[in-house]
Scaffold this motif. Structure first.
Motif, PDB file in Angstrom:
ATOM      1  N   GLN A 143       0.839  -1.206   0.000  1.00 19.96           N
ATOM      2  CA  GLN A 143       0.000   0.000   0.000  1.00 19.96           C
ATOM      3  C   GLN A 143       0.873   1.255   0.000  1.00 19.96           C
ATOM      4  OE1 GLN A 143      -2.499  -0.606   3.459  1.00 19.96           O
ATOM      5  NE2 GLN A 143      -4.080  -1.670   2.274  1.00 19.96           N
ATOM      6  N   ARG A 144       1.975   1.202   0.743  1.00 18.65           N
ATOM      7  CA  ARG A 144       2.902   2.357   0.769  1.00 18.65           C
ATOM      8  C   ARG A 144       3.475   2.612  -0.621  1.00 18.65           C
ATOM      9  NH1 ARG A 144       4.834   0.739   5.733  1.00 18.65           N
ATOM     10  NH2 ARG A 144       6.457  -0.521   4.796  1.00 18.65           N
ATOM     11  N   GLU A 145       3.850   1.528  -1.302  1.00 19.78           N
ATOM     12  CA  GLU A 145       4.405   1.686  -2.652  1.00 19.78           C
ATOM     13  C   GLU A 145       3.379   2.324  -3.579  1.00 19.78           C
ATOM     14  OE1 GLU A 145       7.181  -2.346  -2.390  1.00 19.78           O
ATOM     15  OE2 GLU A 145       5.560  -2.220  -3.832  1.00 19.78           O
ATOM     16  N   ALA A 146       2.156   1.821  -3.518  1.00 17.49           N
ATOM     17  CA  ALA A 146       1.119   2.336  -4.411  1.00 17.49           C
ATOM     18  C   ALA A 146       0.839   3.817  -4.141  1.00 17.49           C
ATOM     19  CB  ALA A 146      -0.166   1.517  -4.245  1.00 17.49           C
ATOM     20  N   LEU A 147       0.740   4.173  -2.860  1.00 18.14           N
ATOM     21  CA  LEU A 147       0.457   5.572  -2.529  1.00 18.14           C
ATOM     22  C   LEU A 147       1.628   6.483  -2.894  1.00 18.14           C
ATOM     23  CD1 LEU A 147      -1.437   5.472   0.888  1.00 18.14           C
ATOM     24  CD2 LEU A 147      -2.355   5.911  -1.385  1.00 18.14           C
ATOM     25  N   SER A 148       2.838   5.998  -2.710  1.00 23.33           N
ATOM     26  CA  SER A 148       4.008   6.811  -3.060  1.00 23.33           C
ATOM     27  C   SER A 148       4.029   7.106  -4.553  1.00 23.33           C
ATOM     28  CB  SER A 148       5.300   6.085  -2.667  1.00 23.33           C
ATOM     29  OG  SER A 148       5.347   5.886  -1.275  1.00 23.33           O
ATOM     30  N   LEU A 149       3.723   6.103  -5.352  1.00 17.08           N
ATOM     31  CA  LEU A 149       3.706   6.323  -6.799  1.00 17.08           C
ATOM     32  C   LEU A 149       2.567   7.259  -7.189  1.00 17.08           C
ATOM     33  CD1 LEU A 149       4.455   2.675  -7.988  1.00 17.08           C
ATOM     34  CD2 LEU A 149       6.002   4.631  -8.097  1.00 17.08           C
ATOM     35  N   HIS A 150       1.436   7.106  -6.506  1.00 16.71           N
ATOM     36  CA  HIS A 150       0.256   7.906  -6.834  1.00 16.71           C
ATOM     37  C   HIS A 150       0.421   9.360  -6.394  1.00 16.71           C
ATOM     38  CE1 HIS A 150      -3.963   8.940  -7.394  1.00 16.71           C
ATOM     39  NE2 HIS A 150      -4.033   9.320  -6.139  1.00 16.71           N
ATOM     40  N   TYR A 151       0.812   9.567  -5.144  1.00 13.66           N
ATOM     41  CA  TYR A 151       0.896  10.926  -4.607  1.00 13.66           C
ATOM     42  C   TYR A 151       2.251  11.583  -4.881  1.00 13.66           C
ATOM     43  CZ  TYR A 151      -3.431  10.411  -1.904  1.00 13.66           C
ATOM     44  OH  TYR A 151      -4.741  10.249  -1.519  1.00 13.66           O
ATOM     45  N   ALA A 160       1.565   3.374 -12.715  1.00 12.98           N
ATOM     46  CA  ALA A 160       1.846   2.746 -11.415  1.00 12.98           C
ATOM     47  C   ALA A 160       1.708   1.230 -11.505  1.00 12.98           C
ATOM     48  CB  ALA A 160       0.898   3.305 -10.358  1.00 12.98           C
ATOM     49  N   ALA A 161       0.732   0.780 -12.295  1.00 11.41           N
ATOM     50  CA  ALA A 161       0.530  -0.665 -12.461  1.00 11.41           C
ATOM     51  C   ALA A 161       1.775  -1.325 -13.049  1.00 11.41           C
ATOM     52  CB  ALA A 161      -0.685  -0.919 -13.347  1.00 11.41           C
ATOM     53  N   ARG A 162       2.398  -0.641 -14.011  1.00  7.93           N
ATOM     54  CA  ARG A 162       3.614  -1.208 -14.622  1.00  7.93           C
ATOM     55  C   ARG A 162       4.740  -1.278 -13.593  1.00  7.93           C
ATOM     56  NH1 ARG A 162       1.891   1.398 -19.355  1.00  7.93           N
ATOM     57  NH2 ARG A 162       2.989   3.318 -18.855  1.00  7.93           N
ATOM     58  N   VAL A 163       4.896  -0.217 -12.803  1.00  3.01           N
ATOM     59  CA  VAL A 163       5.978  -0.214 -11.808  1.00  3.01           C
ATOM     60  C   VAL A 163       5.736  -1.291 -10.756  1.00  3.01           C
ATOM     61  CG1 VAL A 163       7.156   1.162 -10.050  1.00  3.01           C
ATOM     62  CG2 VAL A 163       6.421   2.242 -12.178  1.00  3.01           C
ATOM     63  N   LEU A 164       4.469  -1.429 -10.358  1.00  9.32           N
ATOM     64  CA  LEU A 164       4.143  -2.416  -9.326  1.00  9.32           C
ATOM     65  C   LEU A 164       4.029  -3.824  -9.881  1.00  9.32           C
ATOM     66  CD1 LEU A 164       1.397  -0.328  -7.485  1.00  9.32           C
ATOM     67  CD2 LEU A 164       3.657  -0.890  -6.599  1.00  9.32           C
ATOM     68  N   ASP A 165       4.061  -3.926 -11.200  1.00 10.97           N
ATOM     69  CA  ASP A 165       3.925  -5.226 -11.871  1.00 10.97           C
ATOM     70  C   ASP A 165       2.575  -5.871 -11.527  1.00 10.97           C
ATOM     71  OD1 ASP A 165       4.768  -7.092 -13.643  1.00 10.97           O
ATOM     72  OD2 ASP A 165       5.971  -8.238 -12.211  1.00 10.97           O
ATOM     73  N   SER A 167      -1.880  -5.799 -12.569  1.00 10.10           N
ATOM     74  CA  SER A 167      -2.851  -5.394 -13.582  1.00 10.10           C
ATOM     75  C   SER A 167      -3.432  -4.038 -13.180  1.00 10.10           C
ATOM     76  CB  SER A 167      -3.970  -6.427 -13.675  1.00 10.10           C
ATOM     77  OG  SER A 167      -4.750  -6.385 -12.500  1.00 10.10           O
ATOM     78  N   LEU A 168      -4.072  -3.390 -14.134  1.00  4.18           N
ATOM     79  CA  LEU A 168      -4.639  -2.074 -13.846  1.00  4.18           C
ATOM     80  C   LEU A 168      -5.733  -2.175 -12.783  1.00  4.18           C
ATOM     81  CD1 LEU A 168      -4.887   0.918 -14.422  1.00  4.18           C
ATOM     82  CD2 LEU A 168      -6.371   0.386 -16.367  1.00  4.18           C
ATOM     83  N   SER A 169      -6.577  -3.189 -12.919  1.00  2.67           N
ATOM     84  CA  SER A 169      -7.678  -3.315 -11.947  1.00  2.67           C
ATOM     85  C   SER A 169      -7.136  -3.618 -10.549  1.00  2.67           C
ATOM     86  CB  SER A 169      -8.655  -4.400 -12.399  1.00  2.67           C
ATOM     87  OG  SER A 169      -7.987  -5.629 -12.533  1.00  2.67           O
ATOM     88  N   ALA A 170      -6.109  -4.460 -10.493  1.00  2.00           N
ATOM     89  CA  ALA A 170      -5.522  -4.773  -9.183  1.00  2.00           C
ATOM     90  C   ALA A 170      -4.885  -3.530  -8.572  1.00  2.00           C
ATOM     91  CB  ALA A 170      -4.483  -5.883  -9.331  1.00  2.00           C
ATOM     92  N   THR A 171      -4.268  -2.713  -9.410  1.00  2.07           N
ATOM     93  CA  THR A 171      -3.641  -1.479  -8.909  1.00  2.07           C
ATOM     94  C   THR A 171      -4.696  -0.515  -8.383  1.00  2.07           C
ATOM     95  OG1 THR A 171      -1.851  -1.734 -10.500  1.00  2.07           O
ATOM     96  CG2 THR A 171      -2.134   0.445  -9.535  1.00  2.07           C
ATOM     97  N   GLU A 172      -5.780  -0.379  -9.126  1.00  2.00           N
ATOM     98  CA  GLU A 172      -6.839   0.533  -8.690  1.00  2.00           C
ATOM     99  C   GLU A 172      -7.452   0.059  -7.364  1.00  2.00           C
ATOM    100  OE1 GLU A 172      -8.269   2.339 -13.020  1.00  2.00           O
ATOM    101  OE2 GLU A 172      -9.198   0.512 -12.229  1.00  2.00           O
ATOM    102  N   ALA A 173      -7.624  -1.254  -7.244  1.00  2.00           N
ATOM    103  CA  ALA A 173      -8.166  -1.790  -5.995  1.00  2.00           C
ATOM    104  C   ALA A 173      -7.190  -1.563  -4.840  1.00  2.00           C
ATOM    105  CB  ALA A 173      -8.467  -3.280  -6.153  1.00  2.00           C
TER     106      ALA A 173
ATOM    107  N   VAL B   9      -3.240  15.529   1.206  1.00  5.73           N
ATOM    108  CA  VAL B   9      -1.890  14.995   0.954  1.00  5.73           C
ATOM    109  C   VAL B   9      -1.125  15.924   0.025  1.00  5.73           C
ATOM    110  CG1 VAL B   9      -0.562  13.078  -0.003  1.00  5.73           C
ATOM    111  CG2 VAL B   9      -2.605  12.614   1.346  1.00  5.73           C
ATOM    112  N   HIS B  10      -1.795  16.421  -1.004  1.00  2.74           N
ATOM    113  CA  HIS B  10      -1.084  17.290  -1.956  1.00  2.74           C
ATOM    114  C   HIS B  10      -0.595  18.567  -1.282  1.00  2.74           C
ATOM    115  CE1 HIS B  10      -3.025  15.016  -5.448  1.00  2.74           C
ATOM    116  NE2 HIS B  10      -1.733  14.823  -5.505  1.00  2.74           N
ATOM    117  N   ALA B  11      -1.363  19.044  -0.310  1.00  2.00           N
ATOM    118  CA  ALA B  11      -0.933  20.257   0.403  1.00  2.00           C
ATOM    119  C   ALA B  11       0.304  19.996   1.256  1.00  2.00           C
ATOM    120  CB  ALA B  11      -2.075  20.758   1.284  1.00  2.00           C
ATOM    121  N   ALA B  12       0.574  18.729   1.523  1.00  2.00           N
ATOM    122  CA  ALA B  12       1.723  18.376   2.364  1.00  2.00           C
ATOM    123  C   ALA B  12       2.995  18.168   1.552  1.00  2.00           C
ATOM    124  CB  ALA B  12       1.414  17.100   3.142  1.00  2.00           C
ATOM    125  N   LEU B  13       2.849  18.123   0.238  1.00  2.00           N
ATOM    126  CA  LEU B  13       4.001  17.749  -0.585  1.00  2.00           C
ATOM    127  C   LEU B  13       4.887  18.946  -0.901  1.00  2.00           C
ATOM    128  CD1 LEU B  13       2.283  15.355  -3.142  1.00  2.00           C
ATOM    129  CD2 LEU B  13       3.495  14.790  -1.023  1.00  2.00           C
TER     130      LEU B  13
END
Lengths: 198, 94
Positions: A143-151, A160-165, A167-173, B9-13
């Motif tokens: 979850q940390r990896e996914a959020l770091s890539l997203h935010y 992000a799905a490619r980096v996490l290896d 699928s797109l649906s799994a990444t979105e979930a 979160v964006h405000a924290a970046l």
């Protein structure tokens, strides 16, 4: 744009794989161009993940030194993009660096500096950043990896799905669950008034 | 007040911008480290050269060994004794 710096090099249409072939042959110019192309994005990701510009510079430097040594073994088969690999390396190194450093209590940040324009805003952003990072530390590694890539890296879900290896649906979930967990962790830390996670 | 999690979160970046000068400095520092690290400095070029020339050189060495041993062995070197040498020197007057 900088004056006369190495980032002024015309990027042209040369692909990453071609630059990596050049690097494999010891071409420093190709190395400079690859770093100029991807360096900024990696520095942003590393700085936001670690919360330190110095750490970010060090980690990105290490990542590109790794690029220099692995270039002869790089096989451009189309299945793996260089940028995907690089995001993975920098993200893992940044999260690892973050894990090793204890999360300081908010009081340790001290008072915001007076008299500087925007100083209060910077201090508040810094404080929020510490809260976010501390809350993210409670989540699972995935979850940390996914959020770091997203935010932090501001990657789209397919990227992000490619980096996490995944699928797109799994990444979105995964992202949905991660945001929900992050919100709960923030609430436990006294952050209120966050709307529903979408 | 209700706010979106993303907005919080964006405000924290930190800003998502890196000064070109900072990137230039990082590239310069990385190249300097490449120079300092001997193993890395000679790494890709050296390994590429090894990969390219090691096999042909090893094959040539093996071929030379086979030819030298089985195909065209040298005759034993003629033993030149001290007596023969001195007598031939005496005959030629040197």
């Amino acid at each position: 744009m900088s004056q006369g710096g190495v980032t002024d090099a015309a990027d042209g249409d040369i692909g990453d794989d071609d630059l990596l072939r050049g690097i494999a042959g010891g071409d420093r110019r190709a190395f400079q161009r690859l770093m100029a192309r991807h360096g900024k994005a990696m520095m942003v990701l590393a700085e936001r993940t670690t919360g330190s510009a110095d750490d970010a510079d060090e980690l990105v430097q290490e990542a590109f030194l790794k690029v220099w040594t692995m270039a002869p073994r790089w096989t451009p088969d189309g299945a793996a993009q260089f940028s995907t690999w690089l995001y993975r390396v920098v993200l893992n190194a940044s999260l690892d660096r973050r894990r090793r450093r204890p999360v300081l209590p908010l009081e340790a940040a001290g008072d915001p500096a007076d008299g500087r324009p925007g100083g209060l805003d910077l201090a508040m952003a810094g404080q929020r950043h510490r809260v976010v990072v501390a809350a993210m530390a409670e989540l699972s590694a995935r979850q940390r990896e996914a959020l770091s890539l997203h935010y932090f890296a501001e990657l789209s879900a397919p990227e992000a799905a490619r980096v996490l290896d995944l699928s797109l649906s799994a990444t979105e979930a995964l992202l949905f669950r991660a945001k929900r967990a992050l919100k709960a962790a923030l609430v436990r830390r006294g952050v209120t008034g966050l709307g529903d996670v979408t | 007040m209700t706010q979106d999690l993303d907005a919080f979160v964006h405000a924290a970046l930190t800003p998502g911008k890196i000064a070109p000068r900072r990137l230039d400095a990082l590239i310069g520092a990385t190249l300097a480290r490449l120079d300092r690290r001997q193993e890395v400095a000679m790494g890709p070029a050296f390994r590429a050269a090894c990969a390219r020339f090691a096999l042909p050189m090893a094959a040539a060495a093996a071929l030379g060994l086979v030819v030298g041993t089985y195909v065209a062995p040298n005759p034993p070197a003629e033993q030149v004794g001290l007596l023969a040498l001195s007598s031939s020197t005496a005959m030629t007057g040197f």
